[in-house]
Design an enzyme around this catalytic site. Structure first.
Site, short mmCIF file in Angstrom:
data_model
loop_
_atom_site.label_atom_id
_atom_site.label_comp_id
_atom_site.label_asym_id
_atom_site.label_seq_id
_atom_site.Cartn_x
_atom_site.Cartn_y
_atom_site.Cartn_z
N LYS A 79 0.85 -1.20 0.00
CA LYS A 79 0.00 0.00 0.00
C LYS A 79 0.88 1.25 0.00
O LYS A 79 1.91 1.29 0.69
CB LYS A 79 -0.89 -0.04 1.25
CG LYS A 79 -1.92 1.07 1.35
CD LYS A 79 -2.78 0.85 2.60
CE LYS A 79 -3.86 1.89 2.78
NZ LYS A 79 -4.67 1.66 3.99
N SER A 154 -9.57 1.61 3.15
CA SER A 154 -8.74 2.39 2.25
C SER A 154 -7.71 1.56 1.48
O SER A 154 -7.15 2.05 0.50
CB SER A 154 -8.01 3.48 3.03
OG SER A 154 -7.17 2.91 4.02
N SER A 178 -9.46 -0.84 7.37
CA SER A 178 -8.97 -0.68 5.99
C SER A 178 -8.26 -1.87 5.38
O SER A 178 -7.97 -1.85 4.18
CB SER A 178 -8.06 0.53 5.90
OG SER A 178 -8.85 1.68 5.79
N1 GLN Z 1 -12.94 3.86 6.84
C1 GLN Z 1 -12.21 4.24 8.02
C2 GLN Z 1 -11.80 5.68 7.94
O1 GLN Z 1 -12.08 6.29 6.97
C3 GLN Z 1 -11.05 3.35 8.24
C4 GLN Z 1 -9.82 3.74 7.50
C5 GLN Z 1 -8.62 2.91 7.83
O2 GLN Z 1 -8.70 1.86 8.47
N2 GLN Z 1 -7.48 3.42 7.43
O3 GLN Z 1 -11.23 6.23 8.81
#
Ligand code: GLN
Length: 487
Positions: A79, A154, A178
């Site tokens: 990532k 994400s 994410s």
């Molecule tokens: N969807 C969550 C957020 O927007 C989780 C994101 C993540 O785990 N990086 O914060």
């Protein structure tokens, strides 16, 4: 090409046996990427020359017997919020468009040590803030199961790349789901380890008290092998924990007898899609048939997890992202009058809308007048949630539920209703707030043909138990299909 269908561990074994050369595997993956990227856009950076040179070098080390690990030579994607020395790391943001780190993250160094082949950097929501990979400054990633849908986020690029056979495994980061949620939407396995299990050194911080790097793989065996590779103590991360129980592959034994599984009734309540619910209950039944003890219980506090998470994550984000000011790192505006305007314009132009919203929310909840009312209260809720799980784990080994309330939404749908998108994190954020390990694995397809994710959560540092439980389910379920090939 047949070899693309193998799991990471299968490929690793064949490389080790000398049946496949690393260069051959690299070539196959690079060709696949070339063929599919226009459709899916999983990657932000792939450098063919660099990959091939690296592959040659790894093969040389294998030939000399220097690399003996189970994943040596296996192509892996990372990532793009995880630092890679000499390779651009954008965080999906204009702010870091030209940022080339001088060092690699702790987890990436582990991959290198194991002789894995870094194939490229994957797309993500800007600074890992989002659930769809649509807030990336570099365009959306499409779900290989249905290109009109999001891959989740994400770590959407990583999950889509694994599902689309554009790599054999990937690393994601999980602050509130994410790794698990995109794994769920893309029909692959994703795990968030216990907080402190994997080094956060070189992971560009979003919510530092919640962030963990985790594996995204085709199956549970690959997940265990990859976790084993990256779960190494790192003195460069003060929250990294030294432990001796990191041989996760050895945990993959059959037989669930005696395992106690709890299903929170609050996870099956309103807001959960009926097809997802049916698939989760069917998966639970599989455990029962295998001889596990299974019961529904009331976990409690579920409705407070989202507000607590978004308060804490935004607060930490607002502080972590202060460093991007046009001076020390990243983008600087072209024209400005004076220092203050330079800061303002650099940040206004460098960050996207979602990131700005979080910075504003975070600064607000940390401001003198509201600190007690919001931030401190959220910290108290976090402590209560941790306690709730602690109590549950007195009674159960594993908590079972859905990963997400629905399958993958259509592109555009989530950002038009952000509240609904935030609520979509309801089942994943608690593991981050409580620091617990949790895994998502596919447990069926809905009537639209989209994968459904089953989430298992374990007690702190009980990854072995968690992986074993997941493995048993996977064995009983059978091989999960890959998305249909699209021309
Ligand atoms: N969807 C969550 C957020 O927007 C989780 C994101 C993540 O785990 N990086 O914060």
């Amino acid at each position: 090409m047949e070899l693309l269908g193998w799991t990471a561990v299968e490929l690793g074994a064949r490389i080790k046996a000398g049946e496949i050369r690393v260069t051959e595997a690299a070539e196959a993956v690079l060709n696949r990427i070339e063929e599919k990227e226009a459709l899916y856009h999983c990657y932000l950076t792939v450098d063919r020359e660099r990959v091939m040179a690296q592959a040659e070098q790894l093969q040389g080390r294998l030939d000399k017997g220097e690399l003996t690990g189970s994943l040596a030579g296996v192509p892996i994607a990372v990532k793009d919020n995880i630092c890679t020395e000499g390779i651009r790391t954008t965080c999906g943001s204009r702010m870091l468009e030209n940022f080339v780190p001088m060092y690699s993250a702790g987890a990436v160094s582990c991959l290198e040590k194991a002789g894995m082949l870094l194939i490229g950097k994957t797309n993500l929501d800007e600074f890992a803030m989002g659930s769809t990979t649509e807030t990336s400054a570099y365009g959306v990633t499409r779900n290989p199961w249905d290109i009109s849908r999001v891959p989740g986020g994400s770590s959407g690029g990583s999950a889509a790349a694994v599902a689309a056979q554009e790599c054999f495994a990937a690393l994601g980061s999980d602050t509130g789901g994410s790794v698990r949620q995109p794994a769920s939407f893309c029909g692959v396995v994703g795990m968030k380890p216990t907080y402190g299990r994997v080094s956060r050194y070189g992971l560009v911080a979003y919510g530092s008290s919640l962030d963990q790097i985790g594996p995204i793989t085709r199956d549970v065996t690959d997940c265990a092998a990859l976790l084993e590779t990256i779960a190494v103590h790192d003195s460069k991360d003060s929250t990294s924990v030294k432990r001796e129980d990191g041989s996760f592959l050895s945990a993959l034994k059959e037989g669930v007898e005696g395992i106690r599984i709890g299903i929170p009734g609050d996870y099956l309540a309103e807001g959960l899609d009926a097809e997802v619910k049916a698939a989760i209950l069917k998966a639970a039944q599989v455990f029962k048939e295998q001889g596990a003890f299974l019961e529904e219980f009331d976990l409690g506090l579920t409705e407070y997890a989202i507000p607590a998470y978004y308060t804490i994550a935004s607060a930490e984000a607002s502080s972590n992202l202060e460093r991007f000011d046009g001076i020390k790192y990243g983008y600087r505006t072209k024209e400005y009058k004076g220092l203050h305007q330079m800061y303002k314009k650099s940040r206004s132009e460098g960050f996207g809308t979602e990131v700005k919203q979080r910075i504003m929310l975070g600064s607000f909840v940390l401001s003198a007048g509201y600190y007690d009312a919001y931030y401190l209260k959220a910290l108290k809720v976090k402590a209560l949630i941790k306690k709730t799980f602690h109590q549950a784990f007195q009674k159960y080994d594993v908590i079972l539920g859905p990963t997400a309330p629905s399958t993958a939404p259509l592109l555009g749908e989530s950002l038009s209703n952000p509240m609904k998108m935030y609520l979509g994190d309801i089942y994943t954020v608690a593991a981050n707030l409580a620091g617990l390990p949790a895994i998502s694995l596919p447990c069926g397809l809905d009537t639209k043909g989209l994968p459904i994710g089953l989430q298992l959560t374990g007690d702190s540092f009980q990854e072995k138990k968690l992986l074993q439980t997941a493995y048993i389910y996977e064995k009983a379920r059978g091989v999960f299909p890959l998305p249909k090939e699209r021309k």
